[in-house]
Design a protein around this motif. Structure first.
Motif, PDB file in Angstrom:
ATOM      1  N   TYR A   1       0.807  -1.225   0.000  1.00 13.63           N
ATOM      2  CA  TYR A   1       0.000   0.000   0.000  1.00 13.63           C
ATOM      3  C   TYR A   1       0.842   1.278   0.000  1.00 13.63           C
ATOM      4  O   TYR A   1       0.296   2.380   0.102  1.00 13.63           O
ATOM      5  CB  TYR A   1      -0.941  -0.002   1.205  1.00 13.63           C
ATOM      6  N   GLY A   2       2.154   1.133  -0.135  1.00 14.72           N
ATOM      7  CA  GLY A   2       3.013   2.308  -0.217  1.00 14.72           C
ATOM      8  C   GLY A   2       3.125   3.083   1.075  1.00 14.72           C
ATOM      9  O   GLY A   2       3.346   4.306   1.061  1.00 14.72           O
ATOM     10  N   ALA A   3       2.969   2.402   2.210  1.00 12.82           N
ATOM     11  CA  ALA A   3       3.090   3.061   3.509  1.00 12.82           C
ATOM     12  C   ALA A   3       4.555   3.130   3.933  1.00 12.82           C
ATOM     13  O   ALA A   3       5.381   2.318   3.511  1.00 12.82           O
ATOM     14  CB  ALA A   3       2.281   2.306   4.562  1.00 12.82           C
ATOM     15  N   ILE A   4       4.864   4.092   4.774  1.00 13.77           N
ATOM     16  CA  ILE A   4       6.193   4.167   5.378  1.00 13.77           C
ATOM     17  C   ILE A   4       6.262   3.118   6.479  1.00 13.77           C
ATOM     18  O   ILE A   4       5.354   3.018   7.311  1.00 13.77           O
ATOM     19  CB  ILE A   4       6.447   5.566   5.969  1.00 13.77           C
ATOM     20  N   LEU A   5       7.300   2.320   6.488  1.00 13.62           N
ATOM     21  CA  LEU A   5       7.453   1.291   7.512  1.00 13.62           C
ATOM     22  C   LEU A   5       8.529   1.690   8.506  1.00 13.62           C
ATOM     23  O   LEU A   5       9.674   1.946   8.137  1.00 13.62           O
ATOM     24  CB  LEU A   5       7.827  -0.054   6.876  1.00 13.62           C
ATOM     25  N   VAL A   6       8.152   1.745   9.766  1.00 17.26           N
ATOM     26  CA  VAL A   6       9.117   1.905  10.845  1.00 17.26           C
ATOM     27  C   VAL A   6       9.371   0.501  11.395  1.00 17.26           C
ATOM     28  O   VAL A   6       8.514  -0.057  12.085  1.00 17.26           O
ATOM     29  CB  VAL A   6       8.592   2.838  11.954  1.00 17.26           C
ATOM     30  N   ASP A   7      10.503  -0.057  11.047  1.00 21.25           N
ATOM     31  CA  ASP A   7      10.784  -1.447  11.422  1.00 21.25           C
ATOM     32  C   ASP A   7      11.314  -1.496  12.861  1.00 21.25           C
ATOM     33  O   ASP A   7      12.468  -1.814  13.128  1.00 21.25           O
ATOM     34  CB  ASP A   7      11.793  -2.073  10.454  1.00 21.25           C
ATOM     35  N   TYR A   8      10.418  -1.185  13.754  1.00 22.73           N
ATOM     36  CA  TYR A   8      10.714  -1.120  15.192  1.00 22.73           C
ATOM     37  C   TYR A   8      11.361  -2.415  15.683  1.00 22.73           C
ATOM     38  O   TYR A   8      12.219  -2.394  16.566  1.00 22.73           O
ATOM     39  CB  TYR A   8       9.385  -0.839  15.887  1.00 22.73           C
ATOM     40  N   ALA A   9      10.960  -3.530  15.109  1.00 24.58           N
ATOM     41  CA  ALA A   9      11.496  -4.829  15.524  1.00 24.58           C
ATOM     42  C   ALA A   9      12.992  -4.930  15.319  1.00 24.58           C
ATOM     43  O   ALA A   9      13.659  -5.747  15.967  1.00 24.58           O
ATOM     44  CB  ALA A   9      10.792  -5.943  14.756  1.00 24.58           C
ATOM     45  N   SER A  10      13.544  -4.120  14.424  1.00 21.85           N
ATOM     46  CA  SER A  10      14.970  -4.222  14.094  1.00 21.85           C
ATOM     47  C   SER A  10      15.836  -3.211  14.846  1.00 21.85           C
ATOM     48  O   SER A  10      17.048  -3.180  14.648  1.00 21.85           O
ATOM     49  CB  SER A  10      15.164  -4.021  12.584  1.00 21.85           C
ATOM     50  N   PHE A  11      15.242  -2.383  15.714  1.00 19.03           N
ATOM     51  CA  PHE A  11      16.000  -1.346  16.401  1.00 19.03           C
ATOM     52  C   PHE A  11      16.804  -1.950  17.551  1.00 19.03           C
ATOM     53  O   PHE A  11      16.252  -2.270  18.610  1.00 19.03           O
ATOM     54  CB  PHE A  11      15.078  -0.245  16.919  1.00 19.03           C
ATOM     55  N   SER A  12      18.107  -2.074  17.359  1.00 18.06           N
ATOM     56  CA  SER A  12      18.959  -2.729  18.354  1.00 18.06           C
ATOM     57  C   SER A  12      19.028  -1.969  19.675  1.00 18.06           C
ATOM     58  O   SER A  12      19.356  -2.556  20.710  1.00 18.06           O
ATOM     59  CB  SER A  12      20.373  -2.912  17.788  1.00 18.06           C
ATOM     60  N   ALA A  13      18.711  -0.687  19.665  1.00 12.80           N
ATOM     61  CA  ALA A  13      18.764   0.106  20.904  1.00 12.80           C
ATOM     62  C   ALA A  13      17.858  -0.470  21.975  1.00 12.80           C
ATOM     63  O   ALA A  13      18.113  -0.316  23.179  1.00 12.80           O
ATOM     64  CB  ALA A  13      18.372   1.559  20.618  1.00 12.80           C
ATOM     65  N   TYR A  14      16.810  -1.174  21.567  1.00 11.23           N
ATOM     66  CA  TYR A  14      15.850  -1.698  22.536  1.00 11.23           C
ATOM     67  C   TYR A  14      16.310  -2.994  23.201  1.00 11.23           C
ATOM     68  O   TYR A  14      15.583  -3.562  24.023  1.00 11.23           O
ATOM     69  CB  TYR A  14      14.478  -1.863  21.878  1.00 11.23           C
ATOM     70  N   ALA A  15      17.515  -3.420  22.886  1.00  8.26           N
ATOM     71  CA  ALA A  15      18.110  -4.527  23.635  1.00  8.26           C
ATOM     72  C   ALA A  15      18.548  -4.068  25.024  1.00  8.26           C
ATOM     73  O   ALA A  15      18.832  -4.879  25.903  1.00  8.26           O
ATOM     74  CB  ALA A  15      19.302  -5.104  22.875  1.00  8.26           C
ATOM     75  N   ASN A  16      18.603  -2.747  25.211  1.00  8.67           N
ATOM     76  CA  ASN A  16      18.973  -2.142  26.485  1.00  8.67           C
ATOM     77  C   ASN A  16      17.748  -2.120  27.404  1.00  8.67           C
ATOM     78  O   ASN A  16      16.706  -1.558  27.049  1.00  8.67           O
ATOM     79  CB  ASN A  16      19.479  -0.720  26.237  1.00  8.67           C
ATOM     80  N   SER A  17      17.851  -2.714  28.573  1.00  9.90           N
ATOM     81  CA  SER A  17      16.708  -2.804  29.477  1.00  9.90           C
ATOM     82  C   SER A  17      16.219  -1.444  29.950  1.00  9.90           C
ATOM     83  O   SER A  17      15.069  -1.301  30.391  1.00  9.90           O
ATOM     84  CB  SER A  17      17.061  -3.665  30.693  1.00  9.90           C
ATOM     85  N   ARG A  18      17.056  -0.406  29.853  1.00  9.38           N
ATOM     86  CA  ARG A  18      16.632   0.931  30.261  1.00  9.38           C
ATOM     87  C   ARG A  18      15.562   1.498  29.326  1.00  9.38           C
ATOM     88  O   ARG A  18      14.910   2.488  29.656  1.00  9.38           O
ATOM     89  CB  ARG A  18      17.834   1.883  30.295  1.00  9.38           C
ATOM     90  N   MET A  19      15.405   0.876  28.183  1.00 10.03           N
ATOM     91  CA  MET A  19      14.407   1.357  27.226  1.00 10.03           C
ATOM     92  C   MET A  19      13.007   0.844  27.544  1.00 10.03           C
ATOM     93  O   MET A  19      12.046   1.175  26.846  1.00 10.03           O
ATOM     94  CB  MET A  19      14.796   0.930  25.813  1.00 10.03           C
ATOM     95  N   TRP A  20      12.888   0.048  28.609  1.00  9.13           N
ATOM     96  CA  TRP A  20      11.615  -0.600  28.926  1.00  9.13           C
ATOM     97  C   TRP A  20      11.094  -0.203  30.289  1.00  9.13           C
ATOM     98  O   TRP A  20      11.860   0.003  31.239  1.00  9.13           O
ATOM     99  CB  TRP A  20      11.765  -2.120  28.837  1.00  9.13           C
ATOM    100  N   ALA A  21       9.772  -0.109  30.397  1.00 10.60           N
ATOM    101  CA  ALA A  21       9.101   0.204  31.650  1.00 10.60           C
ATOM    102  C   ALA A  21       9.134  -1.022  32.571  1.00 10.60           C
ATOM    103  O   ALA A  21       9.514  -2.120  32.150  1.00 10.60           O
ATOM    104  CB  ALA A  21       7.660   0.616  31.360  1.00 10.60           C
ATOM    105  N   PRO A  22       8.743  -0.869  33.836  1.00  7.76           N
ATOM    106  CA  PRO A  22       8.788  -1.994  34.777  1.00  7.76           C
ATOM    107  C   PRO A  22       7.998  -3.231  34.352  1.00  7.76           C
ATOM    108  O   PRO A  22       8.326  -4.344  34.761  1.00  7.76           O
ATOM    109  CB  PRO A  22       8.206  -1.391  36.064  1.00  7.76           C
ATOM    110  N   ASP A  23       6.959  -3.056  33.522  1.00  5.67           N
ATOM    111  CA  ASP A  23       6.192  -4.232  33.099  1.00  5.67           C
ATOM    112  C   ASP A  23       6.894  -5.029  32.008  1.00  5.67           C
ATOM    113  O   ASP A  23       6.443  -6.104  31.632  1.00  5.67           O
ATOM    114  CB  ASP A  23       4.787  -3.835  32.641  1.00  5.67           C
ATOM    115  N   ARG A  24       7.987  -4.482  31.463  1.00  6.42           N
ATOM    116  CA  ARG A  24       8.828  -5.138  30.459  1.00  6.42           C
ATOM    117  C   ARG A  24       8.138  -5.304  29.104  1.00  6.42           C
ATOM    118  O   ARG A  24       8.676  -5.952  28.197  1.00  6.42           O
ATOM    119  CB  ARG A  24       9.318  -6.516  30.944  1.00  6.42           C
ATOM    120  N   LEU A  25       6.960  -4.748  28.951  1.00  2.00           N
ATOM    121  CA  LEU A  25       6.230  -4.852  27.685  1.00  2.00           C
ATOM    122  C   LEU A  25       6.038  -3.505  27.003  1.00  2.00           C
ATOM    123  O   LEU A  25       5.768  -3.456  25.806  1.00  2.00           O
ATOM    124  CB  LEU A  25       4.853  -5.501  27.922  1.00  2.00           C
TER     125      LEU A  25
END
Length: 279
Positions: free
Chosen positions: A152-176
């Motif tokens: 559909y020609g949409a812009i894709l933000v491939d959030y799944a591939s962002f390695s920065a989120y391997a850092n636990s500081r990027m997550w709230a206490p619920d981890r989700l």
């Protein structure tokens, strides 16, 4: 990538877009989030942008289609962001083919508005072996989103591939859900993709300190007690955290280019909310 003229940005989805994890008691529903930051970045670069956020935590695709699609189209947006389907993936017994079929129906309708449409893959959160069976479903969901975005020609933000989120500081206490740092990072990445200059800074270099096995056991027990068991309980009761909530910014608001949405929050009824604690 975005026209150098003010437009109207509409954000659709669930807790990811509502801003859960980025606690802000001065804003509606007690959270801020990446979408607010993107709206403020757009207005700072080009004053005159309007913004509405219809996302509510816990919503499934069927809810977003029934409750958010028609109002969003009626607002005549020029920019739409959509994250939807993550809660469906986490539900027991759901099938990816059905989820993606509903997702494509929603995308096809939004494309008809002529707005720039931004879609997101879902991050593969490695929180616990308890949730490992969901990873295969999430991978299949992400593959489907990538195909639909291309179709559909949409812009894709491939959030799944962002390695920065391997850092636990990027997550709230619920981890989700993302933490404040996680929301800021995503906002900066999306503004970069849209080629909008911004001043959002983020720190992802420092990782959480290594903990002992005893600390890990204690923290894991607290996580299961405070987050997992209440989540399972809600699923069994058929209730969600979003049942009593309304959209944070239900109508387009003109985003002040300097003080941003913080300036408007005090004018919104019940902007100070205790819903920032989302357990």
């Amino acid at each position: 990538m975005i026209a150098q003229a003010p437009g109207r940005y509409i954000a659709l989805g669930d807790s990811f877009t509502e801003g859960v994890g980025d606690v802000s008691n001065r804003r509606p529903n007690g959270v801020r989030g990446w979408a607010d930051r993107v709206a403020e970045g757009l207005a700072s670069d080009c004053p005159g942008w309007e913004y509405a956020n219809l996302a509510i935590r816990s919503k499934r695709l069927r809810h977003i289609i029934a409750e958010q699609l028609e109002p969003a189209v009626a607002m005549k947006p020029t920019l739409i962001t959509l994250y939807a389907g993550g809660n469906d993936v986490m539900d027991f017994g759901t099938k990816i083919a059905d989820i993606l079929a509903d997702y494509e129906v929603l995308v096809a309708e939004l494309v008809q508005t002529g707005a720039t449409l931004v879609l997101f893959t879902g991050y593969d959160v490695e929180v616990s072996p308890i949730l490992s069976p969901l990873r295969r479903k999430n991978h299949a969901y992400n593959d489907g989103v990538r195909l639909i975005a291309a179709k559909y020609g949409a812009i894709l933000v491939d959030y799944a591939s962002f390695s920065a989120y391997a850092n636990s500081r990027m997550w709230a206490p619920d981890r989700l859900h993302m933490s404040k740092a996680g929301h800021k990072y995503l906002a900066s990445r999306l503004l970069d993709i849209l080629e909008v200059p911004h001043g959002i800074t983020h720190k992802t270099k420092h990782r959480a300190p290594t903990i002992t096995a005893k600390q890990w056991v204690r923290e894991h027990h607290a996580w299961v007690t405070e987050w997992v068991l209440p989540l399972v309980g809600r699923k069994l009761r058929g209730t969600t955290l979003g049942d009593s909530l309304s959209p944070r910014w239900p109508e387009p608001v003109r985003v002040p280019p300097k003080k941003g949405l913080k300036k408007l929050a005090g004018k919104i009824p019940d902007a100070r909310s205790d819903m920032g604690h989302y357990s």
